[in-house]
Design an enzyme around this catalytic site. Structure first.
Site, short mmCIF file in Angstrom:
data_model
loop_
_atom_site.label_atom_id
_atom_site.label_comp_id
_atom_site.label_asym_id
_atom_site.label_seq_id
_atom_site.Cartn_x
_atom_site.Cartn_y
_atom_site.Cartn_z
N SER A 199 33.74 65.62 13.83
CA SER A 199 34.54 64.40 13.82
C SER A 199 34.22 63.61 12.56
O SER A 199 33.09 63.13 12.39
CB SER A 199 34.24 63.54 15.05
OG SER A 199 34.81 62.25 14.91
N GLU A 200 35.18 63.51 11.69
CA GLU A 200 34.96 62.82 10.41
C GLU A 200 34.52 61.37 10.61
O GLU A 200 33.56 60.91 9.99
CB GLU A 200 36.25 62.85 9.59
CG GLU A 200 36.17 62.11 8.26
CD GLU A 200 37.52 61.94 7.61
OE1 GLU A 200 37.57 61.47 6.45
OE2 GLU A 200 38.54 62.24 8.26
N ILE A 249 21.29 70.39 24.79
CA ILE A 249 21.62 69.32 25.72
C ILE A 249 22.57 69.89 26.76
O ILE A 249 23.70 70.25 26.46
CB ILE A 249 22.29 68.13 24.99
CG1 ILE A 249 21.44 67.65 23.83
CG2 ILE A 249 22.56 66.99 25.99
CD1 ILE A 249 20.08 67.17 24.20
N LYS A 258 26.20 69.46 35.72
CA LYS A 258 27.40 70.20 36.13
C LYS A 258 27.23 71.71 35.93
O LYS A 258 28.07 72.50 36.38
CB LYS A 258 28.62 69.68 35.37
CG LYS A 258 28.97 68.25 35.74
CD LYS A 258 30.08 67.69 34.89
CE LYS A 258 30.44 66.28 35.35
NZ LYS A 258 29.33 65.32 35.22
N ASN A 300 25.25 61.89 34.26
CA ASN A 300 26.13 61.02 33.47
C ASN A 300 25.35 59.96 32.71
O ASN A 300 24.34 59.45 33.20
CB ASN A 300 27.15 60.34 34.39
CG ASN A 300 28.08 61.34 35.05
OD1 ASN A 300 29.07 61.74 34.48
ND2 ASN A 300 27.73 61.75 36.27
N GLY A 305 27.89 54.32 29.27
CA GLY A 305 28.31 53.85 27.96
C GLY A 305 28.76 54.94 27.02
O GLY A 305 29.25 54.65 25.93
N THR A 357 38.41 58.67 42.37
CA THR A 357 38.99 59.91 42.90
C THR A 357 38.77 60.07 44.41
O THR A 357 39.64 60.58 45.11
CB THR A 357 38.41 61.14 42.17
OG1 THR A 357 36.98 61.11 42.27
CG2 THR A 357 38.82 61.13 40.71
#
Length: 327
Positions: free
Chosen positions: A22-23, A112, A116, A153, A156, A178
């Site tokens: 991501s630039e 990392i 899940k 999770n 932020g 959900t």
């Protein structure tokens, strides 16, 4: 990734090499670090983890001692729609970085990972479990110490539920959840990164470290608390709507599978997952190479089939069960 860079720089490394695809993200963290750590040697490379040739150039020129691999597609519903991208980025990307770390003599490699990856019901979770298996397989024959750190999770972070809820509250609602019984583990970004670095310091090779996330939080309780913090009354000023479990989601996440046992480390909040040795998938990289050489991951159904071939514990039936929206 950005918070890892900030905290690593506080430990006075000789140099730090940033790699991102991501630039804008790369631009922002590079400028921030150059302002905060004026004397530190910083290299910033715009590169995709799927680009093995450019990665090899970066590794051969810089010869890093420690690699923290945080690059991954992480949004569960998005990866259910695009499983081939989860495979290419999370599996092939990890394989590229790990094999080059081995080739160029990296001392410690930390993946990392995520909760899940435990008994995965989603493409994203399954791809991260396979990434764990890849580094454990390489660790058996490498001089590099490979380990993974698994946690839940992060409050932020991009895509975190809290910023989404805040935007919904600021618009006047409704806040969407959900399922009424949905639970998740939560940790702050600095807290998670500090424990990741500590785990990296004690890694001997082959471990899956699991961070103590405390007790899981009911998402509806989190939503109610946020609404009250804004000075509103839940259900009166701001409505809460239940939209149904999305593809790949679980009602609650697990930190250990039924195949694993938990062991303590010298740090109170870091544990090690131990798994029966005969369960390990030997030579997983050869199997991946063989399957990928056939290009069978080009479409969605073939991608899911490939994951199932590599990871029999992947619970594919849960990926096609979608609850009907309710209020």
């Amino acid at each position: 990734g950005s918070e890892l860079c900030r905290q690593i720089c506080l430990h006075d490394p000789q140099s730090i090499i940033l790699i991102a695809n991501s630039e804008n993200n790369l631009f922002e963290i590079e400028n921030e670090l150059r302002e905060s750590f004026v004397s530190l040697q910083i290299g910033a490379h715009l590169c995709d983890v799927k680009d093995r040739y450019k990665l090899q150039e970066i590794f051969s020129c810089n010869r890093p001692d420690v690699v923290f691999h945080a690059a991954a597609h992480k949004h569960v519903p998005m990866m259910e729609r695009h499983p081939e991208e989860a495979i290419k980025n999370n599996i092939l990307g990890t394989k590229n970085i790990a094999e080059l770390s081995d080739k160029y003599g990296v001392k410690t490699f930390i993946l990392i990972s995520t909760d899940k990856a435990v008994n995965p019901s989603s493409v994203m979770g399954a791809s991260k479990r396979i990434a764990e298996m890849i580094i454990q397989d390489i660790n058996k024959t490498s001089n590099t110490r490979f380990a993974a750190v698994r946690f839940g999770n992060v409050l932020g972070s991009r895509g975190s539920v809290v910023p989404i809820f805040k935007k919904q509250i600021e618009k006047g609602g409704p806040v969407t959840i959900t399922h009424i019984d949905m639970k998740r583990y939560f940790m702050t970004i600095p807290e998670a990164v500090e424990l990741v670095i500590q785990a990296g310091a004690i890694a001997e090779g082959g471990e899956i470290f699991v961070l103590d996330m405390g007790e899981p939080v009911k998402i509806i309780d989190l939503a109610n608390d946020l609404i009250k913090l804004y000075g509103y009354e839940p259900g009166k000023d701001i409505q809460i709507e239940f939209t149904g479990i999305r593809p790949g989601e679980k009602l609650y996440e697990e930190l250990f599978s039924t195949y694993e046992q938990m062991a303590a480390t010298k740090y109170d909040r870091i544990f090690i997952s131990h798994r029966k040795e005969d369960y390990y998938f030997n030579n997983i990289r050869n199997s991946i190479d063989r399957l990928f050489s056939q290009n069978i991951f080009i479409n969605k159904s073939n991608s899911v089939q490939l994951i199932t071939q590599i990871l029999p514990e992947f619970r594919t039936e849960q990926n096609i069960t979608i609850s009907k929206p309710v209020k």
